[in-house]
Design an enzyme around this catalytic site. Structure first.
Site, PDB file in Angstrom:
ATOM      1  N   ASP A 106       0.849  -1.200   0.000  1.00 42.00           N
ATOM      2  CA  ASP A 106       0.000   0.000   0.000  1.00 42.00           C
ATOM      3  C   ASP A 106       0.883   1.248   0.000  1.00 42.00           C
ATOM      4  OD1 ASP A 106      -2.144  -1.694   0.217  1.00 42.00           O
ATOM      5  OD2 ASP A 106      -2.331  -1.447   2.395  1.00 42.00           O
TER       6      ASP A 106
HETATM    7  N1  URA Z   1      -1.360  -5.918   3.935  1.00 43.51           N
HETATM    8  C1  URA Z   1      -1.838  -4.645   3.915  1.00 43.51           C
HETATM    9  O1  URA Z   1      -2.863  -4.355   4.496  1.00 43.51           O
HETATM   10  N2  URA Z   1      -1.126  -3.726   3.247  1.00 43.51           N
HETATM   11  C2  URA Z   1       0.041  -3.990   2.604  1.00 43.51           C
HETATM   12  O2  URA Z   1       0.666  -3.087   2.021  1.00 43.51           O
HETATM   13  C3  URA Z   1       0.517  -5.304   2.640  1.00 43.51           C
HETATM   14  C4  URA Z   1      -0.193  -6.251   3.310  1.00 43.51           C
END
Ligand code: URA
Length: 240
Positions: A106
């Site tokens: 993310d």
């Molecule tokens: N899980 C999440 O919620 N975000 C990420 O970036 C990776 C795994």
């Protein structure tokens, strides 16, 4: 390794465009096994033939592999109309190889991202059938409990068709800090899992991907080539 054209060898090992490589070869700057070679399409054996450019010995790698310590605020894609992408963190040489991220973090997740131009490897590692381990360090707004550890192990309903696969949640002595190892990678998976357990993730950092650990010497936003051992460990998966 299969034979390679001289222009491809030169452009790839010096991170130059094909036309820049042509120029170097045509100007007689490139030697093959000790003799000037001006044939841009000359086929050579990349493992045994010796290529030099202006006296410097060149080595050829078909593919390239890097680890990036992703900072906050960058999206894991090659282009984006609104946000900064991790591609902006790569220098010209690395960009020249057309590498791309193996999977996505993310925008606000930090840490380990593998980049490569080996599409077959990326496809293989991301296949849902593969269950490659990914380990994260996380912090939550509220303390996590033994019940949460159990639920993570049993699978959590995050509104998908199936429960999440068993995940290992390791809570530290400060119960708002933990490590979690996943074997899959659904969209916002950790945030959704913790949300289902009544907590909000306030910090998330990937620290391991398969057997590769985030290099503690790599600062946020920095990139380094994978070592031969790290590359080998990724490629080994494909041979299994
Ligand atoms: N899980 C999440 O919620 N975000 C990420 O970036 C990776 C795994």
């Amino acid at each position: 390794m299969a034979s390679v054209r001289l222009d491809k060898f030169v452009s790839s090992s010096l991170a130059k465009t094909r036309s820049e490589a042509h120029l170097l070869i045509k100007k007689g700057r490139v030697e093959l096994n000790g003799k000037v070679e001006k044939d841009i399409g000359k086929k050579l054996d990349p493992e045994n033939d010796v290529v030099t450019c202006e006296g410097i010995s060149l080595t050829f790698s078909k593919y390239h592999y890097y680890m990036l310590n992703k900072p906050d605020g960058y999206v894991c894609s090659t282009e984006d109309i609104k946000d900064r992408t991790i591609m902006e963190l790569l220098d010209e040489k690395v960009r020249h190889y057309n590498v791309f991220p193996v999977g996505r973090l993310d925008k606000d997740t930090l840490g380990l991202v593998i980049l490569t131009d080996n599409g077959a490897l990326a496809h293989f590692l991301l296949s849902p059938k593969r269950h490659v381990d990914k380990k994260y360090y996380l912090e939550t707004d509220l303390p996590m409990t033994e019940e949460d550890v159990k639920k993570a192990e049993e699978g959590i309903d995050i509104g998908e068709k199936h429960l999440t696969l068993p995940a290992k949640l390791e809570i530290t002595s400060d119960r708002t800090k933990a490590y979690i190892t996943l074997h899959e990678g659904k969209f916002h998976q950790i945030k959704r899992m913790l949300q289902a357990l009544g907590k909000t993730v306030i910090y998330l950092e990937r620290i391991e991907f398969d057997k590769i650990k985030l290099d503690p010497d790599l600062k946020r936003g920095e990139l380094r080539e994978l070592t031969p051992e790290e590359t080998e460990s990724l490629l080994k998966n494909m041979a299994l």
